[in-house]
Each structure stands twice: as structure tokens, then as C-alpha cells.
Design a protein around this motif. Structure first.
Motif, PDB file in Angstrom:
ATOM      1  N   VAL A 585       0.865  -1.185   0.000  1.00  0.00           N
ATOM      2  CA  VAL A 585       0.000   0.000   0.000  1.00  0.00           C
ATOM      3  C   VAL A 585       0.895   1.226   0.000  1.00  0.00           C
ATOM      4  O   VAL A 585       1.749   1.388   0.876  1.00  0.00           O
ATOM      5  N   LEU A 586       0.711   2.096  -0.988  1.00  0.00           N
ATOM      6  CA  LEU A 586       1.561   3.269  -1.154  1.00  0.00           C
ATOM      7  C   LEU A 586       0.824   4.540  -0.767  1.00  0.00           C
ATOM      8  O   LEU A 586      -0.231   4.848  -1.341  1.00  0.00           O
ATOM      9  N   TRP A 591      -0.151   7.259   5.534  1.00  0.00           N
ATOM     10  CA  TRP A 591       0.047   5.845   5.827  1.00  0.00           C
ATOM     11  C   TRP A 591       0.569   5.083   4.614  1.00  0.00           C
ATOM     12  O   TRP A 591       0.270   5.395   3.468  1.00  0.00           O
ATOM     13  N   SER A 592       1.341   4.043   4.894  1.00  0.00           N
ATOM     14  CA  SER A 592       1.774   3.089   3.879  1.00  0.00           C
ATOM     15  C   SER A 592       1.953   1.744   4.569  1.00  0.00           C
ATOM     16  O   SER A 592       1.990   1.662   5.808  1.00  0.00           O
ATOM     17  N   GLY A 593       2.072   0.691   3.789  1.00  0.00           N
ATOM     18  CA  GLY A 593       2.226  -0.617   4.412  1.00  0.00           C
ATOM     19  C   GLY A 593       2.616  -1.691   3.413  1.00  0.00           C
ATOM     20  O   GLY A 593       2.515  -1.502   2.195  1.00  0.00           O
ATOM     21  N   TYR A 620       5.668 -11.346   7.051  1.00  0.00           N
ATOM     22  CA  TYR A 620       6.257 -10.083   7.491  1.00  0.00           C
ATOM     23  C   TYR A 620       5.226  -8.979   7.274  1.00  0.00           C
ATOM     24  O   TYR A 620       4.435  -9.028   6.322  1.00  0.00           O
ATOM     25  N   LEU A 621       5.276  -7.968   8.138  1.00  0.00           N
ATOM     26  CA  LEU A 621       4.354  -6.837   8.009  1.00  0.00           C
ATOM     27  C   LEU A 621       5.085  -5.545   8.297  1.00  0.00           C
ATOM     28  O   LEU A 621       5.884  -5.477   9.238  1.00  0.00           O
ATOM     29  N   ARG A 622       4.835  -4.543   7.473  1.00  0.00           N
ATOM     30  CA  ARG A 622       5.346  -3.193   7.721  1.00  0.00           C
ATOM     31  C   ARG A 622       4.188  -2.204   7.682  1.00  0.00           C
ATOM     32  O   ARG A 622       3.365  -2.240   6.755  1.00  0.00           O
ATOM     33  N   VAL A 623       4.139  -1.336   8.681  1.00  0.00           N
ATOM     34  CA  VAL A 623       3.192  -0.219   8.699  1.00  0.00           C
ATOM     35  C   VAL A 623       4.006   1.050   8.831  1.00  0.00           C
ATOM     36  O   VAL A 623       4.810   1.182   9.772  1.00  0.00           O
ATOM     37  N   GLY A 624       3.824   1.981   7.901  1.00  0.00           N
ATOM     38  CA  GLY A 624       4.579   3.225   7.911  1.00  0.00           C
ATOM     39  C   GLY A 624       3.684   4.430   8.072  1.00  0.00           C
ATOM     40  O   GLY A 624       2.553   4.459   7.582  1.00  0.00           O
ATOM     41  N   TYR A 625       4.188   5.432   8.791  1.00  0.00           N
ATOM     42  CA  TYR A 625       3.454   6.687   8.974  1.00  0.00           C
ATOM     43  C   TYR A 625       4.408   7.846   8.720  1.00  0.00           C
ATOM     44  O   TYR A 625       5.487   7.913   9.312  1.00  0.00           O
ATOM     45  N   VAL A 635       7.068   0.533  11.403  1.00  0.00           N
ATOM     46  CA  VAL A 635       6.984  -0.559  12.374  1.00  0.00           C
ATOM     47  C   VAL A 635       6.970  -1.870  11.597  1.00  0.00           C
ATOM     48  O   VAL A 635       6.068  -2.112  10.791  1.00  0.00           O
ATOM     49  N   ASP A 636       7.992  -2.705  11.812  1.00  0.00           N
ATOM     50  CA  ASP A 636       8.120  -3.984  11.122  1.00  0.00           C
ATOM     51  C   ASP A 636       7.865  -5.122  12.096  1.00  0.00           C
ATOM     52  O   ASP A 636       8.390  -5.119  13.220  1.00  0.00           O
TER      53      ASP A 636
END
Length: 684
Positions: A585-586, A591-593, A620-625, A635-636
Motif C-alpha cells: 500500500v503506497l 500511511w503506507s504498508g 512479514y508486516l510493515r506499517v509506515g506513517y 513498524v516492522d
């Protein structure tokens, strides 16, 4: 000029796209490659095989990685694991191969070869722990021995990792996580004296989930000066790396079942290692309407001291720990010249290349040890290995719908070994030729068809090529064949007929003249047989919306020794199924992920497949702000579902303290439990 434009954009693969505007009305017309930002750059007209492609930096920066070597998982079908400390080279799997630490998959970083021949631990050793992922601009990958440019270690494929000359903006990041994980990075580039100076400094520490803290310490530095334009440029690059760690190697299942060690425990807590690497390289590129010239020279200095104990007390009452150590100097030169031409209405690009490499090991050895103290010499050698490879390739656009790429490669190797075992000293030379041919048909309805055939080879360890005595048993042995031939074929298709979807399908086969390998753990050559692998690969990369990217890479393979033997024909460690699914998700506002699921199928552990590993599935999961255009928080989460699985499984005999004799058993290295890491990134 049309062929020159093609070369500048895509190399030989771009000839069709360059010639397209002149195609007569009604005939098939090559389509200009589609640039999909943040995705694989695998459009129609950009490659010579369905299994080749390019990964862009936009996708690289969005996916979390537990280790630097996992950048190779962007190559569809590659799985990267670890069976020891984080300072040791990873385990790699591809196309029915347990590639061990890199054999049969050639890896380059900015033109520097990563595979180390005649290595203390394993021939073709590929340590990528010194790579800084934020500096990677793109990854060009191929699978199979179809390109004349690819020589040793490339039977399964190759990856060329290219670094930035200049960063879009400076990077300052700090990462913190469980188990005392910490990483800091500062990188930037600035104009200096008419060129661009790039620098990067990295420091990292990790204890891991292991009962004995890993205490992994990594220090990294890159300094590059580049000057010129896209058509005429040069660069000078220096890199340095140092690491220290404690290892928790694979442990026997019976010890876990009896409660002698925990899941994250070690039988020999004194295992570990240290490594250092420094390199200096120069590259020059000149492009013109008539073609392209490239020249690169490099010097690499490295060392490794690795202490391991896989059998515990099987051979010696004080313990079976051994040390593998080497001091290596590598010098090399790579150059190529391409000419664009047009004859009888046919656009063509001809390329000639030369690759020279010299490795000097002074010394490389296997030693007995106790608690990291050397107690004896099993085998120690001074070794020199020199290789010269010449390759030629011609790409011709016969019609708007038919292109061919024909190549021929010739390699010559010379080995010189002075061993502590006198009978194992000696000199040996060998040569081999490797023809290549690819046919590219289309495009029709935004679809291309590929037919590929090629011969390649893998070298054997110089010590195995001159050995006449086993290091431990003193038994007589025949020297290994220095260069072993491989033969590969592939039928593939790539299509963009569905808007936004890049789809590829490849059916492939690979034969090896021998799976023979020098086993650094024993200091001797392990007998093996010819083999055949075949499989199918499907890649789907879909841009569903401007902000949603979907990826699916699926592969199934069958690996067998040829001929029928009583012990069986399965190749231990060969994987039959691999899958990778990704959702990116861009920039949905701040937010991104990214979510990544990978599946590593079960594999036989012995030749008759009576013992098999279980499958491993990890997420694996990444959430970006993004707080503002310059500050972002990621956050990974690794092993999102906290699966209890294995990174690697082996089946062999070992002996624990108190046991009367060796016991055949399954030995496993567990995946790390769920771990969370938080990264604060600032641009400047």
C-alpha cells in the motif's frame, strides 16, 4: 541510432522496442516498456527470458527485511534463511537447489563478485551481510545459464545488485527492536569538484532470541565518487565491513525432546566467528551512437574465522568444534564493448567481453578447536585460483516479431595449491566452452514468447581439484573434476494483456554433470552424482490502483539424481514448492504498508526421502506513517503469526555428552519468534 537508443535503454533486449516505430501497418509492433513506479520493471520488450527481470528501488524500500541478504528474495523463487549466526552467509534456495551459501547462483554488488571460490566454509560462499539495502538502486536478475555474460556459479541464475551514484536525499535512520537489536545509518551524497560524493556509515547490534546472546556487532562504510553523464561516466568506490558474533547452530531433535536444550539453545555455546572485508573498485562507462564500452577493475581483501560444532562429541571426547579460517585477496577486471549495426534492414547489437579474476588465499584452513582455541591442523593450504572468461553475443531483430540472441563463452581456470597434506598439493588447469541461444517471439496482443537454451558450468574447489588424500581418514581419493558442465532449457511467456498486470510463466529444465562439492566442514570432497531438475514458475505483478500493488510468485520443481542407486535418487535439501505473496500500500495519506507471505515447501533430507522436513510459512508486516515530507516511522513485524518452524533441517549422525555412540537424527535451526522493530527515518 535506433540500435544505439535501444542499447542505452535496455541493452540487447530493447532492439525490438527501438525498431517498432518503423513497422509497417498491420504487422506486429513492439511496445514501449511500461514503467510502473514502485514495482518490478519487467515489461514486454525488456528482457530475453520470461525468468529475467529488474527490481526497482521503489519496491525495495517498501518491504521489511530481517537480514541484508534477504534483498535476494526480490528475485522471484529465491528463499533466504539462516542456520547459524547473523555474521555468517545465508542459506539460499532456488529452482530445486539448496544452494547452501551460494553455489550455483552468481551474485554481484556493483560489479564486484560476491561468491568466493575455494572458501574456508563452502565453495561459492556468498556473504551479503555487508550490503546496505538503502543504497540499492536496482537488482537485475536472470535464472538459468542462457546469458553469455554469466560464467561460474550461475547455473541456477544470477543477480546483479546495483548501487546509487547519488541519493535523492540524505538518510538518517535509527532502528530499535527486541533482543537488544539496534541499527543506525547515515547516508548522503553531495556535489564535489564537478562530481558526486556519496557516503554511508552503518552500525548494528543484535542478541537474537538465543539462550546465549548472539552479541552480533556489524560496522559498515561506503565511500563513492562519481563524475560524468549517463553516456560518459566513471566512479571510484571504497567499501569496508567488520562483524563479530556468537553462533547458535542447528540442534538435534532428541536433545530438545529430552529437555537437554531449549528451542533456542545451543549444544556448544562457544561457537561463533568474525569476518572483515574491504574493497576498492573503479568503473568507466562510455556510450555513443555506435555502441557502449564498459571497464571495471577491483581489489577485495577479506578474512574469516568461523568456529562450529555440528556433531558435538562424535569424533573427539573434548568436543568436535572446528575452526575454518582464511585470508583472501581478490583482484579482477571486467570489460565489454558493444557495437550497434544495421544490415539488410536488420538491427543488431554485437558484444565482446573479457572477465579476469585472481584469488590468493594465504592461508585457507580447517583446524580442530575447543572453546575457540585452535588445537590442531586438519588441513591448511596456500591456494591460488585464476580464471579468464571471454564471451561474445549477437542480438538481431530479424522481423518486428522475431529477435534472437546468440552467444558463446569460453573459460580457462588454473589452480595452484600448496597443502599441509603433501599429496594434496599440486597444479591443475581446465577449460570449457558454453554456447547460448535465445529466441524472442512477439509481441502479439502485448505478449511475448521466449525459447532459451544454454550451457554453463560450475567450478570445484581448488583443493578438491588437486586432492589425493582425505584430510581426516587419510584414504586415497581421486581429484575432483575442476569444471562441471550444466545444460539448461526454458520455454516462457510474458504478457501485459490485462491492464496493469505483468504476468510471466516459465517451464525449465537443468542438468548438472555432477553435484560434487568440496565440504569445508570436513576438508574433503563429498562424492555425488549427476542430476536433473525441472520445474514451472509463475509470476504475477499487478498494480490494482495507484496505491495498491499485488505480487504473487509461485514455483514448483522436481530434483533428482540421474540413474538408479540403492540409497535413492532424491537430492537432500531440494525444495519442491516455493511461494511468495505480497501486498503493498503506497501513501494513503500519511500511511503506507506492506504484507509479505513466503512459503518454503517440504524437502527430502536423505536420498530415499524417508525423512523429510516440514514446510515453513512466514509472514512479514510493515506499517509506515509519514509525519511530514522528511520524517517517517516504520513498524516492522517479523514472523507475524509467531510460527514455530525451521529455517533449515538436516539429517546426520551426532553424539551428545553421555551417549555411547553416534545417533542419526534430525538437526534443525528454528526461525526466530515474532519480533517487532521500529525505525525512525529522517531525510535531509
Amino acid at each position: 541510432m535506433r540500435a544505439a537508443t535501444a542499447l542505452a535503454l535496455h541493452g540487447a533486449a530493447g532492439i525490438a522496442a527501438a525498431a517498432a516505430p518503423e513497422a509497417p501497418s498491420g504487422e506486429a509492433v513492439a511496445l514501449a516498456p511500461i514503467s510502473i513506479t514502485g514495482h518490478y520493471d519487467n515489461a514486454v520488450g525488456t528482457s530475453d527470458a520470461a525468468s529475467a527481470g529488474v527490481v526497482r528501488s521503489e519496491l525495495l524500500k517498501n518491504r521489511p527485511a530481517l537480514r541484508p541478504g534477504e534483498v535476494l528474495e526480490f528475485v522471484p523463487g529465491v528463499i533466504v534463511t539462516q542456520h547459524s549466526g547473523d555474521g555468517k552467509a545465508n542459506q539460499y534456495f532456488l529452482r530445486g537447489f539448496n544452494l547452501d551459501h551460494g553455489t550455483d547462483f552468481a551474485t554481484f554488488v556493483d560489479g564486484l563478485p560476491v561468491n568466493m571460490p575455494t572458501h574456508a566454509h563452502g565453495h561459492g560462499y556468498t556473504d551479503l551481510n555487508w550490503l546496505i539495502p538503502e543504497l540499492v538502486a536496482r537488482i537485475r536478475y536472470r535464472k538459468g545459464p542462457y546469458a553469455a555474460e554469466d560464467g561460474d556459479f550461475s547455473s541456477a541464475g544470477s543477480a546483479r545488485i546495483e548501487l546509487f551514484d547519488a541519493l535523492p536525499r540524505g538518510i538518517a535512520s535509527v532502528t530499535l527492536g527486541q533482543d537488544r537489536f539496534a541499527r543506525s545509518l547515515v547516508a548522503n551524497s553531495a556535489p564535489v569538484g564537478g562530481g558526486e560524493l556519496l557516503y554511508a556509515l552503518e552500525a548494528a547490534h543484535n542478541d537474537g532470541p538465543w539462550e546465549r546472546p548472539e552479541n552480533f556487532r556489524r560496522f559498515n562504510g561506503v565511500l563513492r565518487y562519481s563524475s560524468g553523464s549517463a553516456d560518459a561516466r566513471w566512479s571510484l568506490t571504497a567499501m569496508g565491513y567488520s562483524a563479530r558474533w556468537n553462533s547458535t547452530d542447528q540442534i538435534p531433535q532428541r536433545a530438545v525432546d529430552a529437555g537437554l536444550v531449549g528451542r533456542y539453545g545451543a549444544v556448544d555455546p562457544s561457537d561463533g566467528g568474525r569476518t572483515e572485508r574491504a574493497s576498492l573498485s573503479f568503473e568507466n562507462l562510455q556510450r555513443s551512437a555506435t555502441g557502449e564500452f564498459r571497464l571495471q577493475t577491483y581489489a577485495i581483501r577479506s578474512r574469516l574465522d568461523l568456529f562450529s560444532n555440528f556433531t558435538y562429541f562424535l569424533e573427539r571426547p573434548e568436543g568436535d568444534q572446528f575452526e575454518q579460517a582464511e585470508r583472501r585477496t581478490t583482484l579482477g577486471l571486467t570489460t565489454s564493448r558493444s557495437w550497434n549495426a544495421r544490415l539488410g534492414g536488420v538491427d543488431m547489437v554485437h558484444t565482446l567481453g573479457l572477465q579476469v579474476r585472481h584469488d590468493r588465499l594465504d592461508p585457507v584452513g580447517l583446524y580442530t578447536s575447543v572453546a575457540r582455541q585452535r588445537t590442531g591442523i586438519t588441513q591448511e593450504s596456500e591456494a591460488e585460483q585464476t580464471s579468464v572468461g571471454i564471451h561474445g553475443e549477437s542480438a538481431l531483430q530479424w522481423t518486428p516479431w522475431l529477435r534472437s540472441v546468440a552467444g558463446l563463452r569460453a573459460d580457462r581456470y588454473h589452480f595452484d595449491v600448496a597443502s599441509s597434506i603433501v599429496e594434496n598439493s599440486g597444479k591443475r588447469s581446465a577449460g570449457i566452452g558454453s554456447p547460448k541461444l535465445s529466441l524472442i517471439l512477439g509481441p502479439w496482443a502485448r505478449t511475448e514468447v521466449f525459447v532459451n537454451y544454454g550451457q554453463g558450468f560450475h567450478s570445484n574447489d581448488a583443493r578438491g581439484a588437486t586432492a589425493r588424500r582425505m584430510a581426516k581418514s587419510d584414504e586415497a581419493v581421486e581429484p575432483a573434476t575442476p569444471l562441471v558442465r550444466s545444460k539448461g532449457a526454458e520455454l516462457g511467456v510474458r504478457s501485459e494483456i490485462v491492464p496493469g498486470l505483468q504476468a510471466s510463466l516459465a517451464l525449465w529444465q537443468l542438468r548438472l554433470g555432477s553435484e560434487l562439492l568440496f565440504v569445508g566442514d570436513a576438508g574433503e570432497t563429498e562424492a555425488s552424482r549427476p542430476s536433473r531438475r525441472r520445474g514451472v514458475e509463475l509470476g504475477l505483478h499487478y498494480r490494482a490502483t495507484e496505491w495498491l500493488l499485488l505480487d504473487a510468485d509461485l514455483a514448483a520443481s522436481r530434483a533428482r539424481f540421474t540413474g538408479d542407486e540403492p540409497e535413492g535418487n532424491h537430492i537432500p535439501g531440494s525444495i519442491d514448492k516455493v511461494a511468495s505473496l505480497g501486498v503493498t500500500v503506497l501513501d494513503r495519506g500519511p500511511w503506507s504498508g506492506q504484507f509479505q507471505l513466503r512459503y518454503l515447501g517440504p524437502r527430502p533430507l536423505v536420498e530415499d526421502a524417508s525423512k523429510r522436513s516440514k514446510a515453513t510459512t512466514l509472514a512479514y508486516l510493515r506499517v509506515g506513517y509519514r509525519f511530514n515530507p522528511k520524517v517517517r516511522l516504520d513498524v516492522d513485524v517479523f514472523n507475524l503469526f509467531d510460527r514455530k518452524a525451521s529455517d533449515i533441517d538436516y539429517c546426520y549422525e551426532s553424539r551428545l555428552a553421555g551417549e555411547a555412540a553416534g545417533v542419526p537424527d534430525r538437526h534443525s535451526h528454528p526461525v526466530e519468534p515474532r519480533r517487532v522493530r521500529v525505525t525512525l527515518n529522517a531525510a535531509f
